[in-house]
Design a protein around this motif. Structure first.
Motif, PDB file in Angstrom:
ATOM      1  N   GLN A  53       0.843  -1.201   0.000  1.00  0.00           N
ATOM      2  CA  GLN A  53       0.000   0.000   0.000  1.00  0.00           C
ATOM      3  C   GLN A  53       0.871   1.240   0.000  1.00  0.00           C
ATOM      4  N   MET A  54       0.434   2.216  -0.781  1.00  0.00           N
ATOM      5  CA  MET A  54       1.122   3.492  -0.797  1.00  0.00           C
ATOM      6  C   MET A  54       0.072   4.584  -0.944  1.00  0.00           C
ATOM      7  N   THR A  55       0.190   5.605  -0.135  1.00  0.00           N
ATOM      8  CA  THR A  55      -0.765   6.710  -0.166  1.00  0.00           C
ATOM      9  C   THR A  55      -0.023   8.029  -0.300  1.00  0.00           C
ATOM     10  N   VAL A  56      -0.452   8.834  -1.249  1.00  0.00           N
ATOM     11  CA  VAL A  56       0.008  10.208  -1.354  1.00  0.00           C
ATOM     12  C   VAL A  56      -1.178  11.041  -0.883  1.00  0.00           C
ATOM     13  N   ASN A  57      -1.029  11.672   0.265  1.00  0.00           N
ATOM     14  CA  ASN A  57      -2.149  12.368   0.908  1.00  0.00           C
ATOM     15  C   ASN A  57      -2.884  13.307  -0.043  1.00  0.00           C
ATOM     16  N   GLY A  58      -4.173  13.065  -0.164  1.00  0.00           N
ATOM     17  CA  GLY A  58      -5.031  13.898  -0.973  1.00  0.00           C
ATOM     18  C   GLY A  58      -4.883  13.710  -2.467  1.00  0.00           C
ATOM     19  N   VAL A  59      -3.995  12.812  -2.901  1.00  0.00           N
ATOM     20  CA  VAL A  59      -3.764  12.641  -4.332  1.00  0.00           C
ATOM     21  C   VAL A  59      -4.187  11.247  -4.803  1.00  0.00           C
ATOM     22  N   ALA A  60      -3.564  10.216  -4.260  1.00  0.00           N
ATOM     23  CA  ALA A  60      -3.843   8.855  -4.735  1.00  0.00           C
ATOM     24  C   ALA A  60      -3.470   7.832  -3.677  1.00  0.00           C
ATOM     25  N   THR A  61      -4.109   6.683  -3.779  1.00  0.00           N
ATOM     26  CA  THR A  61      -3.794   5.536  -2.940  1.00  0.00           C
ATOM     27  C   THR A  61      -3.654   4.317  -3.848  1.00  0.00           C
TER      28      THR A  61
END
Length: 110
Positions: A53-61
């Motif tokens: 899992q990788m999350t870019v806050n407010g952009v994509a998961t």
């Protein structure tokens, strides 16, 4: 590798799988099931080598955990899926110990 084995492998692994790679693996492993298991194990290892899992806050998961679970289910189901080059029921190899006729003869004679 014959046409039925190649078709089965492509059905198990996807139509975009490199057939030259499958041919080389089949020549080395001599079993369609072993080829499929090896390819699926490599795909699983590749997923595990990267973060699931990788999350870019407010952009994509990005979440690969469902892909991993799917691969693990597919690997488990390979045990039940009959491959076209599996030995038939009557073709199984049976290994039995052999006893020398001479050793019995000497025992009986004593």
């Amino acid at each position: 590798m014959d046409v039925s084995v190649r078709a089965w492998l492509l059905a198990q692994l996807g139509p975009t799988t490199d057939t030259a790679d499958l041919d080389a693996r089949y020549a080395r492993l001599t079993s369609a099931r072993a080829v499929a298991n090896e390819v699926l194990a490599e795909r699983r290892a590749k997923l595990l080598a990267e973060p699931l899992q990788m999350t870019v806050n407010g952009v994509a998961t990005i979440d690969q955990s469902n892909n991993l679970a799917g691969l693990e289910r597919q690997i488990a189901s390979m045990e039940d899926a009959p491959a076209p080059d599996d030995p038939a029921d009557g073709d199984t190899l049976v290994v039995a110990p052999l006893q020398s006729a001479h050793s019995r003869y000497h025992y009986w004679r004593r």
